[in-house]
Motif scaffolding. Structure first.
Motif, mmCIF file in Angstrom:
data_model
loop_
_atom_site.group_PDB
_atom_site.id
_atom_site.type_symbol
_atom_site.label_atom_id
_atom_site.label_comp_id
_atom_site.label_asym_id
_atom_site.label_seq_id
_atom_site.Cartn_x
_atom_site.Cartn_y
_atom_site.Cartn_z
ATOM 1 N N ASP A 196 0.842 -1.250 0.060
ATOM 2 C CA ASP A 196 -0.015 0.041 0.239
ATOM 3 C C ASP A 196 0.885 1.315 0.067
ATOM 4 O O ASP A 196 0.471 2.279 -0.532
ATOM 5 C CB ASP A 196 -0.923 0.062 1.309
ATOM 6 C CG ASP A 196 -0.482 -0.200 2.558
ATOM 7 O OD1 ASP A 196 0.568 -1.138 2.356
ATOM 8 O OD2 ASP A 196 -0.528 0.450 3.539
ATOM 9 N N GLU A 197 2.141 1.172 0.566
ATOM 10 C CA GLU A 197 2.970 2.494 0.565
ATOM 11 C C GLU A 197 4.141 2.321 -0.179
ATOM 12 O O GLU A 197 5.133 3.290 -0.286
ATOM 13 C CB GLU A 197 3.598 2.625 2.139
ATOM 14 C CG GLU A 197 2.443 2.854 3.295
ATOM 15 C CD GLU A 197 1.663 4.189 2.890
ATOM 16 O OE1 GLU A 197 2.107 5.048 2.278
ATOM 17 O OE2 GLU A 197 0.440 4.047 3.407
ATOM 18 N N VAL A 198 3.910 1.249 -1.158
ATOM 19 C CA VAL A 198 5.087 0.996 -2.161
ATOM 20 C C VAL A 198 4.806 1.269 -3.408
ATOM 21 O O VAL A 198 3.824 0.534 -3.798
ATOM 22 C CB VAL A 198 5.779 -0.302 -1.799
ATOM 23 C CG1 VAL A 198 6.969 -0.364 -2.753
ATOM 24 C CG2 VAL A 198 6.277 -0.456 -0.232
ATOM 25 N N ASP A 199 5.340 1.972 -4.186
ATOM 26 C CA ASP A 199 5.106 2.103 -5.559
ATOM 27 C C ASP A 199 5.943 1.184 -6.520
ATOM 28 O O ASP A 199 7.433 1.529 -6.631
ATOM 29 C CB ASP A 199 5.580 3.271 -6.181
ATOM 30 C CG ASP A 199 5.267 3.691 -7.659
ATOM 31 O OD1 ASP A 199 4.817 2.692 -8.263
ATOM 32 O OD2 ASP A 199 5.530 4.629 -8.338
ATOM 33 N N ILE A 200 5.613 0.093 -6.710
ATOM 34 C CA ILE A 200 6.399 -1.095 -7.441
ATOM 35 C C ILE A 200 6.887 -0.653 -8.846
ATOM 36 O O ILE A 200 7.770 -1.498 -9.310
ATOM 37 C CB ILE A 200 5.652 -2.421 -7.317
ATOM 38 C CG1 ILE A 200 4.246 -2.455 -8.591
ATOM 39 C CG2 ILE A 200 5.186 -2.701 -6.142
ATOM 40 C CD1 ILE A 200 3.774 -3.739 -8.337
ATOM 41 N N PHE A 201 6.369 0.223 -9.395
ATOM 42 C CA PHE A 201 6.799 0.615 -10.652
ATOM 43 C C PHE A 201 7.918 1.701 -10.586
ATOM 44 O O PHE A 201 8.500 2.113 -11.577
ATOM 45 C CB PHE A 201 5.573 1.359 -11.416
ATOM 46 C CG PHE A 201 4.424 0.524 -11.604
ATOM 47 C CD1 PHE A 201 4.383 -0.549 -12.722
ATOM 48 C CD2 PHE A 201 3.192 0.540 -10.903
ATOM 49 C CE1 PHE A 201 3.416 -1.490 -12.695
ATOM 50 C CE2 PHE A 201 2.296 -0.518 -11.142
ATOM 51 C CZ PHE A 201 2.536 -1.442 -12.154
ATOM 52 N N ALA A 202 8.233 2.267 -9.351
ATOM 53 C CA ALA A 202 9.296 3.348 -9.352
ATOM 54 C C ALA A 202 10.733 2.685 -9.466
ATOM 55 O O ALA A 202 10.820 1.545 -9.130
ATOM 56 C CB ALA A 202 9.329 3.869 -7.878
#
Length: 204
Positions: A196-202
């Protein structure tokens, strides 16, 4: 405007059409701590249906059927949270969906104000009250003020969607928005799985 209160589930014979505005009320904003208490819906006819859910059983087959009906588009504002709550507590993946907050961010790039109150004020000309937002939605009885608040969160989503669709088409972003809406239930699933707090696309 009429607000219909339903205990536990939607009525068997209720037909809300092919586009239904939906929102929910919870005891807080944390998925596994805070229960889902209320779901409100509108067909865009100026009336609202508020379902006070039976917890913890959540025995609401008619509501679940609507949420998963492929012929009915469910209109949300910040649907990511509601869809996640429905996945967690009702055990259903809500599709197809439309999110006015995502549409606003893609279409209204001249502002950073994409909350429901701001979107409805500009696009529909209605000033929403948020006075009951933090009230006790798990109470045994919902107050008239709570019912009116719950209704206000869905009554104007059809009108906002119509304006946003025009803007998205004008800016050439309608197809991009549609792809975002299609991914939204997966984004909610990622939230529930711990990202929920992690942008896996970053990159980082």
């Amino acid at each position: 405007m009429t607000v219909y209160l339903h205990e536990g589930d939607l009525p068997d014979d209720l037909d809300l059409g092919t586009e239904v505005a939906i929102d929910s009320e919870t005891m807080g904003l944390r998925f596994r701590r805070d229960p889902l208490c209320v779901v409100q819906l509108s067909s865009g006819d100026g009336n609202a249906h508020v379902v006070r859910l039976n917890r913890p059983a959540y025995d609401c087959p008619n509501l679940k059927r609507l949420l998963t009906d492929p012929a009915v588009t469910k209109i949300f504002h910040f649907g990511r949270f509601d869809i996640g709550m429905f996945q967690l507590h009702l055990g259903v993946e809500t599709r197809p969906v439309y999110c006015t907050k995502i549409a606003s961010k893609l279409a209204r790039t001249y502002t950073d104000r994409h909350g429901l109150k701001d979107v409805v004020r500009e696009l529909v000309g209605v000033d929403l009250s948020k006075a009951q937002q933090s009230s006790d939605w798990g109470a045994a009885e919902l107050s008239p003020a709570q019912l009116d608040y719950a209704a206000s969160d869905v009554l104007y989503l059809h009108a906002a969607k119509a304006r946003l669709d025009q803007m998205l088409a004008r800016e050439g972003r309608a197809e991009l928005a549609a792809r975002c809406f299609d991914f939204l239930p997966s984004r909610s699933a990622l939230d529930l799985a711990g990202w929920d707090e992690v942008d896996i696309f970053a990159h980082s």
